[in-house]
Scaffold this motif. Structure first.
Motif, PDB file in Angstrom:
ATOM      1  N   ARG A 295      -0.204  11.061 -16.661  1.00  0.00           N
ATOM      2  CA  ARG A 295      -0.631  11.205 -15.278  1.00  0.00           C
ATOM      3  C   ARG A 295      -2.108  10.827 -15.083  1.00  0.00           C
ATOM      4  NH1 ARG A 295       0.364  14.614 -10.491  1.00  0.00           N
ATOM      5  NH2 ARG A 295       2.159  15.608 -11.450  1.00  0.00           N
ATOM      6  N   ASP A 296      -2.957  11.233 -16.030  1.00  0.00           N
ATOM      7  CA  ASP A 296      -4.386  10.945 -15.891  1.00  0.00           C
ATOM      8  C   ASP A 296      -4.649   9.445 -15.828  1.00  0.00           C
ATOM      9  OD1 ASP A 296      -4.952  13.591 -15.808  1.00  0.00           O
ATOM     10  OD2 ASP A 296      -5.743  13.727 -17.865  1.00  0.00           O
ATOM     11  N   GLU A 311      -4.707  -2.413  -2.879  1.00  0.00           N
ATOM     12  CA  GLU A 311      -3.914  -1.286  -2.403  1.00  0.00           C
ATOM     13  C   GLU A 311      -2.746  -0.967  -3.337  1.00  0.00           C
ATOM     14  OE1 GLU A 311      -1.811   0.376   1.676  1.00  0.00           O
ATOM     15  OE2 GLU A 311      -2.052  -1.760   1.415  1.00  0.00           O
ATOM     16  N   ALA A 312      -3.014  -0.163  -4.371  1.00  0.00           N
ATOM     17  CA  ALA A 312      -1.928   0.349  -5.215  1.00  0.00           C
ATOM     18  C   ALA A 312      -1.316   1.547  -4.495  1.00  0.00           C
ATOM     19  CB  ALA A 312      -2.475   0.773  -6.567  1.00  0.00           C
ATOM     20  N   ARG A 313      -0.019   1.759  -4.664  1.00  0.00           N
ATOM     21  CA  ARG A 313       0.658   2.909  -4.054  1.00  0.00           C
ATOM     22  C   ARG A 313       1.502   3.626  -5.099  1.00  0.00           C
ATOM     23  NH1 ARG A 313       3.135   0.937   1.726  1.00  0.00           N
ATOM     24  NH2 ARG A 313       1.203   0.166   2.646  1.00  0.00           N
ATOM     25  N   VAL A 314       1.966   4.809  -4.737  1.00  0.00           N
ATOM     26  CA  VAL A 314       2.794   5.591  -5.651  1.00  0.00           C
ATOM     27  C   VAL A 314       4.154   5.844  -5.001  1.00  0.00           C
ATOM     28  CG1 VAL A 314       3.025   7.789  -6.819  1.00  0.00           C
ATOM     29  CG2 VAL A 314       0.817   6.652  -6.787  1.00  0.00           C
ATOM     30  N   TYR A 315       5.208   5.251  -5.583  1.00  0.00           N
ATOM     31  CA  TYR A 315       6.596   5.475  -5.137  1.00  0.00           C
ATOM     32  C   TYR A 315       7.413   5.986  -6.307  1.00  0.00           C
ATOM     33  CZ  TYR A 315       5.836   2.681  -0.913  1.00  0.00           C
ATOM     34  OH  TYR A 315       5.386   2.201   0.282  1.00  0.00           O
ATOM     35  N   ARG A 344       3.824   9.624 -13.195  1.00  0.00           N
ATOM     36  CA  ARG A 344       3.263   8.557 -14.020  1.00  0.00           C
ATOM     37  C   ARG A 344       3.359   7.159 -13.424  1.00  0.00           C
ATOM     38  NH1 ARG A 344       5.182   9.710 -20.204  1.00  0.00           N
ATOM     39  NH2 ARG A 344       4.382  11.833 -20.353  1.00  0.00           N
ATOM     40  N   ILE A 345       4.042   7.029 -12.288  1.00  0.00           N
ATOM     41  CA  ILE A 345       4.286   5.690 -11.769  1.00  0.00           C
ATOM     42  C   ILE A 345       3.198   5.239 -10.802  1.00  0.00           C
ATOM     43  CG2 ILE A 345       5.676   6.379  -9.741  1.00  0.00           C
ATOM     44  CD1 ILE A 345       7.550   3.986 -10.604  1.00  0.00           C
TER      45      ILE A 345
END
Ligand SMILES: *Cc1c(COP(=O)(O)O)cnc(C)c1O
Length: 369
Positions: A295-296, A311-315, A344-345
């Motif tokens: 996660r870190d 722009e990274a995103r978390v899905y 983690r993604i």
């Protein structure tokens, strides 16, 4: 905050081509209700998938609702097995069709719904389960044969949410679209195959496609009026016209998206910070989904990329079962894989002319810790 490199950059046909289509629509005075552009588009996408019948929709959410309503017509309200690690549209469509979601886990190695968890859910819930809504996560083809066998053994329909996966291939090399009882795709502006708003259902069974199409037109059939459940979910002519233009150059688009994915893979391999999802290179690549080592690292990379204007995103985080309107929904077994992957993604932008700076920024983000 606007980003130098946005997460999504739809590439539409040139304005003069769209203008020519609009002129034709205006002169024919036929804007919607299965006009000539819708017909041509429907025939072309069915031929592209191969050996299927198609129905088009105003969006994929209506398409999913059509699929569930048609496949479960006359059945009492029940539970529909669906992964929690998906987009909320599927679980919403389950409820709109009069049923309730039964959330299962994903396999953290593939991010695809876990067949083992589905089997346990079928054991535990038995006759309460009325269907399976399988998802090809991020439009990446999963091993679908075992799901078909499972659904057949249980005597229930298998509907596949392939929303982001038009043009993707299953591990066996066949294009998505012809498996299960039917597959549903989105042509939303954010998907690799983008027409604005739109969607389609494909089935090897022409009767299913016909009934899904009738669902999108108030359940009207022949001259009898409404013969089944329905709504208004028709695809407009302008979107179908854009779709015809997009299809003519789609193979080249997929090739260049896969090229971007491959560049990301090389950066990730050199840094060891994380890896791509299996079989993503056979997909139409809606974005690059990376599972980081912990996660870190994920949090650091996302923050660093965003600081660098990317722009990274978390899905999908939060997964659907944690979203407030689904808080009371049933969960089968544990969702450990879902929790692990959600932590983690990260998803990175992919499009044809993605600036090379996105890659050097990822390299910087993964090295600098
Ligand atoms: C985009 C998406 C949908 C919804 O598609 P719309 O055309 O916007 O309704 C449904 N399911 C998944 C998995 C998606 O990614």
């Amino acid at each position: 905050m606007p980003f130098d490199i946005p997460f999504i950059k739809p590439v539409m046909p040139p304005p003069e081509e769209v203008a020519a289509d609009v002129s034709q629509i205006v002169s024919s005075n036929w804007y919607t209700n299965f006009g000539p552009f819708e017909r041509r588009f429907r025939e072309q996408i069915a031929a592209y998938v191969g050996e299927v019948s198609a129905a088009t929709f105003s969006n994929a959410t209506i398409g999913l609702q059509a699929a569930l309503t048609v496949m479960l017509a006359g059945k009492p309200a029940g539970l529909v097995i669906v992964p929690s690690f998906t987009f909320a549209a599927g679980p919403h469509a389950i409820r709109s069709a009069g049923h309730q979601p039964l959330f299962i886990d994903i396999d953290p190695a593939t991010l695809q719904p876990s067949a083992a968890h589905a089997r346990s859910a079928l054991n535990d819930y038995g006759d309460q389960v009325s269907a399976i809504l399988l998802c090809n996560t991020f439009g990446i083809g999963t091993s679908v044969a075992e799901w078909e066998a499972m659904a057949q053994d249980a005597g229930i329909p298998l509907i596949i949410d392939s929303a982001a996966g038009f043009g993707s291939r299953y591990p066996d090399g066949h294009r998505l679209g012809a498996r299960g009882d039917c597959e549903v795709f989105s042509f939303h502006a954010t998907k690799p195959f983008a027409i604005g708003e739109g969607g389609a259902l494909f089935s090897r069974d022409a009767e299913i496609a016909t009934r899904a199409r009738e669902f999108s037109n108030f359940g009207f059939s022949g001259l009898q009026g409404a013969t089944a459940a329905g709504t208004n979910g028709k695809l407009q002519e302008i979107n179908a016209a854009i779709g015809i233009r997009q299809l003519s150059r789609f193979d080249a688009v997929i090739e260049s998206r896969r090229g971007v994915l491959e560049s990301y893979r090389q950066v990730l391999e050199s840094t060891g910070a994380g890896g791509l999802v299996p079989n993503a290179d056979q997909s139409s690549v809606c974005f690059a989904s990376v599972v980081f080592v912990d996660r870190d690292t994920r949090d650091h990379v996302v923050t660093s990329l965003r600081d660098q204007g990317i722009e990274a995103r978390v899905y999908y985080a939060p997964p659907v079962h944690e979203q407030p309107t689904f808080a009371d929904a049933a969960i089968a077994g544990d969702l450990h894989g879902t929790a692990l992957i959600s932590s983690r993604i990260a998803c990175l932008p992919v499009y044809e002319d993605l600036p090379a700076r996105a890659l050097s920024a990822l390299e910087l983000a993964t090295l600098k810790q």
